[in-house]
Design a protein around this motif. Structure first.
Motif, mmCIF file in Angstrom:
data_model
loop_
_atom_site.group_PDB
_atom_site.id
_atom_site.type_symbol
_atom_site.label_atom_id
_atom_site.label_comp_id
_atom_site.label_asym_id
_atom_site.label_seq_id
_atom_site.Cartn_x
_atom_site.Cartn_y
_atom_site.Cartn_z
ATOM 1 N N THR A 60 45.195 28.499 41.193
ATOM 2 C CA THR A 60 45.154 29.866 40.668
ATOM 3 C C THR A 60 43.944 30.057 39.775
ATOM 4 O O THR A 60 43.226 31.059 39.897
ATOM 5 C CB THR A 60 46.443 30.175 39.893
ATOM 6 O OG1 THR A 60 47.559 30.020 40.769
ATOM 7 C CG2 THR A 60 46.428 31.583 39.334
ATOM 8 N N THR A 95 39.944 45.100 47.401
ATOM 9 C CA THR A 95 41.049 44.240 47.844
ATOM 10 C C THR A 95 40.990 42.889 47.132
ATOM 11 O O THR A 95 42.025 42.306 46.816
ATOM 12 C CB THR A 95 41.046 44.034 49.369
ATOM 13 O OG1 THR A 95 39.814 43.452 49.790
ATOM 14 C CG2 THR A 95 41.277 45.342 50.101
ATOM 15 N N LEU A 96 39.785 42.401 46.861
ATOM 16 C CA LEU A 96 39.648 41.147 46.115
ATOM 17 C C LEU A 96 40.150 41.306 44.683
ATOM 18 O O LEU A 96 40.843 40.432 44.159
ATOM 19 C CB LEU A 96 38.190 40.680 46.133
ATOM 20 C CG LEU A 96 37.870 39.333 45.505
ATOM 21 C CD1 LEU A 96 38.712 38.227 46.103
ATOM 22 C CD2 LEU A 96 36.397 39.019 45.687
ATOM 23 N N SER A 99 43.814 41.174 44.727
ATOM 24 C CA SER A 99 44.283 39.798 44.914
ATOM 25 C C SER A 99 44.212 39.005 43.609
ATOM 26 O O SER A 99 45.120 38.225 43.294
ATOM 27 C CB SER A 99 43.446 39.096 45.982
ATOM 28 O OG SER A 99 43.598 39.743 47.220
ATOM 29 N N GLY A 102 47.016 40.171 41.482
ATOM 30 C CA GLY A 102 48.257 39.635 42.039
ATOM 31 C C GLY A 102 48.479 38.182 41.676
ATOM 32 O O GLY A 102 49.594 37.784 41.319
ATOM 33 N N LEU A 103 47.417 37.369 41.748
ATOM 34 C CA LEU A 103 47.542 35.963 41.363
ATOM 35 C C LEU A 103 47.943 35.812 39.902
ATOM 36 O O LEU A 103 48.716 34.933 39.542
ATOM 37 C CB LEU A 103 46.234 35.223 41.626
ATOM 38 C CG LEU A 103 45.988 34.801 43.068
ATOM 39 C CD1 LEU A 103 44.555 34.261 43.219
ATOM 40 C CD2 LEU A 103 46.990 33.756 43.490
#
Length: 108
Positions: A60, A95-96, A99, A102-103
């Motif tokens: 992560t 989108t990155l 992400s 989200g992580l």
């Protein structure tokens, strides 16, 4: 606190890519100055990644660190180095970013 260190480390990653881009455009002692900035930013970025990954999951931490660097470098390229800002480039950057966020939320 380690998330803050990770974010700062990601910002230093953007810094070392910026220095690399400026060094490519410079000559002589100016280029050397940019390469020195590159090395300082590189060491700071890696040190902060190492420190943050001592308590965060390594996968992560690394993904977030690289994601911050990738997003920041693309934005920096658009703003400072006249890289194209096409729809698809911006779409995939967003989108990155999603992400990366989200992580952060699914990590302990």
């Amino acid at each position: 606190m380690n998330w803050i260190l990770l974010i700062i480390g990601g910002l230093f990653e953007i810094g070392f890519t910026f220095c690399l881009g400026k060094a490519k455009e410079a000559q002589g002692s100016e280029a050397i100055g940019w390469y020195i900035g590159f090395l300082i930013s590189l060491v700071a970025s890696m040190t902060l990644l190492i420190k943050a990954s001592q308590s965060l999951p390594l996968g992560t931490a690394y993904a977030v660190w690289t994601g911050i660097g990738a997003v920041g470098t693309v934005i920096m390229g658009i703003v400072f180095f006249k890289d194209p800002a096409t729809f698809w480039r911006l779409f995939f950057i967003f989108t990155l970013i999603g992400s990366i966020i989200g992580l952060k939320f699914v990590s302990n």
